[in-house]
Design a protein around this motif. Structure first.
Motif, PDB file in Angstrom:
ATOM      1  N   ALA A 265      11.120 -18.466  -6.151  1.00 45.00           N
ATOM      2  CA  ALA A 265      11.030 -18.594  -4.796  1.00 45.00           C
ATOM      3  C   ALA A 265       9.535 -17.774  -4.416  1.00 45.00           C
ATOM      4  O   ALA A 265       8.629 -18.293  -3.526  1.00 45.00           O
ATOM      5  CB  ALA A 265      11.980 -17.635  -4.197  1.00 45.00           C
ATOM      6  N   ILE A 266       9.276 -16.848  -5.332  1.00 46.16           N
ATOM      7  CA  ILE A 266       7.747 -16.382  -5.120  1.00 46.16           C
ATOM      8  C   ILE A 266       6.735 -17.049  -5.385  1.00 46.16           C
ATOM      9  O   ILE A 266       5.720 -17.330  -4.712  1.00 46.16           O
ATOM     10  CB  ILE A 266       7.786 -14.649  -5.716  1.00 46.16           C
ATOM     11  CG1 ILE A 266       8.574 -13.682  -5.294  1.00 46.16           C
ATOM     12  CG2 ILE A 266       6.264 -14.330  -5.755  1.00 46.16           C
ATOM     13  CD1 ILE A 266       8.773 -12.619  -6.118  1.00 46.16           C
ATOM     14  N   ASN A 267       6.823 -17.702  -6.505  1.00 47.42           N
ATOM     15  CA  ASN A 267       5.850 -18.810  -6.929  1.00 47.42           C
ATOM     16  C   ASN A 267       5.639 -19.893  -6.062  1.00 47.42           C
ATOM     17  O   ASN A 267       4.184 -20.245  -5.831  1.00 47.42           O
ATOM     18  CB  ASN A 267       6.043 -19.237  -8.320  1.00 47.42           C
ATOM     19  CG  ASN A 267       4.976 -20.072  -8.742  1.00 47.42           C
ATOM     20  OD1 ASN A 267       5.105 -21.324  -9.123  1.00 47.42           O
ATOM     21  ND2 ASN A 267       4.256 -19.587  -9.588  1.00 47.42           N
ATOM     22  N   GLN A 272       2.000 -16.989  -6.182  1.00 49.06           N
ATOM     23  CA  GLN A 272       2.083 -15.718  -6.880  1.00 49.06           C
ATOM     24  C   GLN A 272       3.153 -15.270  -8.123  1.00 49.06           C
ATOM     25  O   GLN A 272       4.190 -16.090  -7.839  1.00 49.06           O
ATOM     26  CB  GLN A 272       2.022 -14.633  -5.825  1.00 49.06           C
ATOM     27  CG  GLN A 272       0.704 -14.527  -5.046  1.00 49.06           C
ATOM     28  CD  GLN A 272       0.709 -13.351  -4.110  1.00 49.06           C
ATOM     29  OE1 GLN A 272       1.721 -12.857  -3.691  1.00 49.06           O
ATOM     30  NE2 GLN A 272      -0.584 -12.742  -3.983  1.00 49.06           N
ATOM     31  N   ASN A 273       2.656 -14.893  -9.013  1.00 48.63           N
ATOM     32  CA  ASN A 273       3.746 -14.282  -9.812  1.00 48.63           C
ATOM     33  C   ASN A 273       4.282 -12.905  -9.511  1.00 48.63           C
ATOM     34  O   ASN A 273       3.870 -12.593  -8.483  1.00 48.63           O
ATOM     35  CB  ASN A 273       3.137 -14.181 -11.600  1.00 48.63           C
ATOM     36  CG  ASN A 273       1.975 -13.126 -11.534  1.00 48.63           C
ATOM     37  OD1 ASN A 273       1.946 -12.328 -11.056  1.00 48.63           O
ATOM     38  ND2 ASN A 273       1.183 -13.442 -12.240  1.00 48.63           N
ATOM     39  N   ASN A 279       1.944  -5.977  -6.261  1.00 45.46           N
ATOM     40  CA  ASN A 279       0.602  -5.337  -6.233  1.00 45.46           C
ATOM     41  C   ASN A 279       0.151  -5.711  -5.093  1.00 45.46           C
ATOM     42  O   ASN A 279      -0.684  -4.701  -4.400  1.00 45.46           O
ATOM     43  CB  ASN A 279      -0.231  -5.806  -7.184  1.00 45.46           C
ATOM     44  CG  ASN A 279       0.068  -5.077  -8.552  1.00 45.46           C
ATOM     45  OD1 ASN A 279       0.813  -4.144  -8.735  1.00 45.46           O
ATOM     46  ND2 ASN A 279      -0.762  -5.586  -9.627  1.00 45.46           N
ATOM     47  N   GLN A 280       0.450  -6.851  -4.543  1.00 46.64           N
ATOM     48  CA  GLN A 280      -0.161  -6.864  -2.876  1.00 46.64           C
ATOM     49  C   GLN A 280       0.454  -6.169  -1.947  1.00 46.64           C
ATOM     50  O   GLN A 280      -0.388  -5.363  -1.291  1.00 46.64           O
ATOM     51  CB  GLN A 280       0.249  -8.504  -2.526  1.00 46.64           C
ATOM     52  CG  GLN A 280      -0.097  -8.682  -1.035  1.00 46.64           C
ATOM     53  CD  GLN A 280       0.253 -10.206  -0.766  1.00 46.64           C
ATOM     54  OE1 GLN A 280      -0.035 -11.008  -1.264  1.00 46.64           O
ATOM     55  NE2 GLN A 280       1.166 -10.274   0.218  1.00 46.64           N
ATOM     56  N   TYR A 281       1.723  -5.662  -2.164  1.00 45.76           N
ATOM     57  CA  TYR A 281       2.251  -4.737  -1.369  1.00 45.76           C
ATOM     58  C   TYR A 281       1.764  -3.334  -1.473  1.00 45.76           C
ATOM     59  O   TYR A 281       1.437  -2.411  -0.647  1.00 45.76           O
ATOM     60  CB  TYR A 281       3.693  -4.634  -1.358  1.00 45.76           C
ATOM     61  CG  TYR A 281       4.574  -5.733  -0.664  1.00 45.76           C
ATOM     62  CD1 TYR A 281       5.101  -5.260   0.622  1.00 45.76           C
ATOM     63  CD2 TYR A 281       4.732  -7.052  -1.218  1.00 45.76           C
ATOM     64  CE1 TYR A 281       5.773  -6.282   1.176  1.00 45.76           C
ATOM     65  CE2 TYR A 281       5.574  -7.946  -0.273  1.00 45.76           C
ATOM     66  CZ  TYR A 281       5.888  -7.742   0.977  1.00 45.76           C
ATOM     67  OH  TYR A 281       6.700  -8.505   1.663  1.00 45.76           O
ATOM     68  N   ARG A 282       1.583  -2.977  -2.736  1.00 49.66           N
ATOM     69  CA  ARG A 282       1.106  -1.588  -3.195  1.00 49.66           C
ATOM     70  C   ARG A 282      -0.446  -1.639  -2.811  1.00 49.66           C
ATOM     71  O   ARG A 282      -0.840  -0.314  -2.428  1.00 49.66           O
ATOM     72  CB  ARG A 282       1.115  -1.502  -4.534  1.00 49.66           C
ATOM     73  CG  ARG A 282       2.552  -1.388  -5.123  1.00 49.66           C
ATOM     74  CD  ARG A 282       2.751  -1.401  -6.708  1.00 49.66           C
ATOM     75  NE  ARG A 282       3.992  -1.207  -7.345  1.00 49.66           N
ATOM     76  CZ  ARG A 282       4.032  -1.434  -8.589  1.00 49.66           C
ATOM     77  NH1 ARG A 282       3.410  -2.070  -9.555  1.00 49.66           N
ATOM     78  NH2 ARG A 282       5.299  -1.106  -9.012  1.00 49.66           N
ATOM     79  N   ILE A 283      -1.199  -2.484  -2.689  1.00 47.99           N
ATOM     80  CA  ILE A 283      -2.414  -2.468  -2.409  1.00 47.99           C
ATOM     81  C   ILE A 283      -2.507  -2.189  -0.887  1.00 47.99           C
ATOM     82  O   ILE A 283      -3.504  -1.632  -0.174  1.00 47.99           O
ATOM     83  CB  ILE A 283      -3.364  -3.559  -2.660  1.00 47.99           C
ATOM     84  CG1 ILE A 283      -3.542  -3.519  -4.250  1.00 47.99           C
ATOM     85  CG2 ILE A 283      -4.780  -3.663  -1.925  1.00 47.99           C
ATOM     86  CD1 ILE A 283      -3.962  -4.845  -4.832  1.00 47.99           C
ATOM     87  N   GLU A 284      -1.771  -2.957  -0.063  1.00 47.61           N
ATOM     88  CA  GLU A 284      -1.774  -2.786   1.410  1.00 47.61           C
ATOM     89  C   GLU A 284      -1.308  -1.387   1.670  1.00 47.61           C
ATOM     90  O   GLU A 284      -1.797  -0.669   2.703  1.00 47.61           O
ATOM     91  CB  GLU A 284      -0.679  -3.735   1.862  1.00 47.61           C
ATOM     92  CG  GLU A 284      -1.241  -5.105   1.994  1.00 47.61           C
ATOM     93  CD  GLU A 284      -0.152  -6.204   2.409  1.00 47.61           C
ATOM     94  OE1 GLU A 284       1.106  -5.790   2.805  1.00 47.61           O
ATOM     95  OE2 GLU A 284      -0.568  -7.439   2.329  1.00 47.61           O
TER      96      GLU A 284
END
Length: 333
Positions: A265-267, A272-273, A279-284
């Motif tokens: 579903a994510i891919n 994205q994997n 990491n996208q959430y963490r960076i935000e």
């Protein structure tokens, strides 16, 4: 202008690559084998057709040799259409009547000694009919793509669309040849070679183009989108990405869904994997903390840990990859 020698080298390398890919697809045991087979047939047909043009440009061929080359289009065309059908439905298989689409190729093959190669009839027979044959299957293939656009994943749709664009451009080159535009005769093989190189990069670069990774999954496009929405809601409501030990299995257990389906579903929805998605959430979160007045004097390490990263090195690398600057530079800017 390209020199004669350079044209020969470019075209020959493209033909060799096309032949290699055809054989590779015929012998590929994993994924959607029906789709691989028809794509291999399509590429082999184009390779035979283009190979004829290259040889005939440098060495005059006998009539029957020219006709064998032209016959390649007659089995490449239906193979392109069948490839789309197999790609969109991995359980599809040829019925008896489907083989009728290859009758023009078989008839042409038997009639090779009798097909004329001179005069206006040659243009009508060897180019007019054959070019129209390819056009017919291009129309069927584009129609099939349009019909399935809301059913299959974006990556598969984009891949097949790119193949159809390439095939359509090759068809345009042969239309130019039909009207006796000499420049199109050898530009077609050159363009084909460039197309084959692009195809090779996309097909063999499996981490970026991974059509068959989820070939055994029963998750359709609509279900994939709904599951992805559940994943996002979980991340936003519980902020589970702040756990530096977060794994795909953790999310799987919370949603009571197979981890493979979550990965799919994510891919399919954001290309994205799982770890890039997390990491996208963490960076935000880190960007928010770097602007937060309460964290004005906090060390970068503190920002990293409070954003869900397990160490500062991983944080710095991921942050710069995403934003183009280091966390320290982001804070100053």
């Amino acid at each position: 202008m390209l020199t004669t020698g350079l044209i020969l080298i470019l075209a020959s390398l493209g033909l060799a690559q096309g032949l290699f890919l055809s054989l590779y697809l015929f012998t590929l045991k994993t994924g959607n084998r029906n789709a691989h087979f028809f794509l291999g047939l399509f590429l082999l047909g184009l390779t035979i057709r283009v190979g004829k043009s290259v040889l005939n440009y440098y060495v005059p061929l006998e009539n029957w040799q020219n006709n064998i080359g032209i016959s390649g289009i007659l089995f490449a065309s239906p193979s392109l259409w069948f490839y789309g059908k197999a790609l969109f439905d991995k359980n599809s298989s040829l019925s008896g009547k489907d083989y009728l689409h290859y009758i023009p190729f078989i008839l042409f093959l038997f009639l090779i000694p009798f097909v004329p190669r001179k005069g206006s009839f040659e243009s009508l027979w060897n180019y007019g009919i054959v070019v129209f044959h390819l056009l017919s299957y291009l129309i069927l293939s584009w129609s099939n793509l349009r019909k399935n656009k809301n059913i299959v994943s974006k990556s598969i749709m984009a891949w097949y669309r790119n193949i159809l664009i390439g095939a359509s451009l090759i068809w345009l080159h042969y239309v130019g040849n039909l009207f006796d535009f000499e420049m199109y005769y050898i530009r077609g093989p050159i363009f084909y070679s460039l197309l084959i190189y692009a195809f090779s990069y996309l097909f063999l670069n499996r981490h970026k183009f991974n059509l068959q990774k989820y070939s055994s999954s029963n998750l359709d496009k609509e279900s994939s989108a709904k599951l992805f929405q559940r994943v996002k809601e979980l991340f936003n409501s519980e902020e589970i990405y702040l756990d530096d030990n977060l794994t795909l299995n953790t999310v799987s257990e919370k949603l009571n869904v197979k981890s493979r389906e979550i990965s799919q579903a994510i891919n399919e929805n954001v290309q994205q994997n799982f770890y890039d998605f997390v990491n996208q959430y963490r960076i935000e979160k880190a960007q928010f903390l770097l602007r937060d007045c309460h964290y004005k004097k906090a060390k970068i390490a503190t920002i990293a840990y409070d954003s869900g990263f397990g160490n500062v090195t991983s944080f710095n690398l991921a942050f710069k990859k995403k934003t183009g600057v280091t966390p320290s530079a982001f804070r100053k800017g």
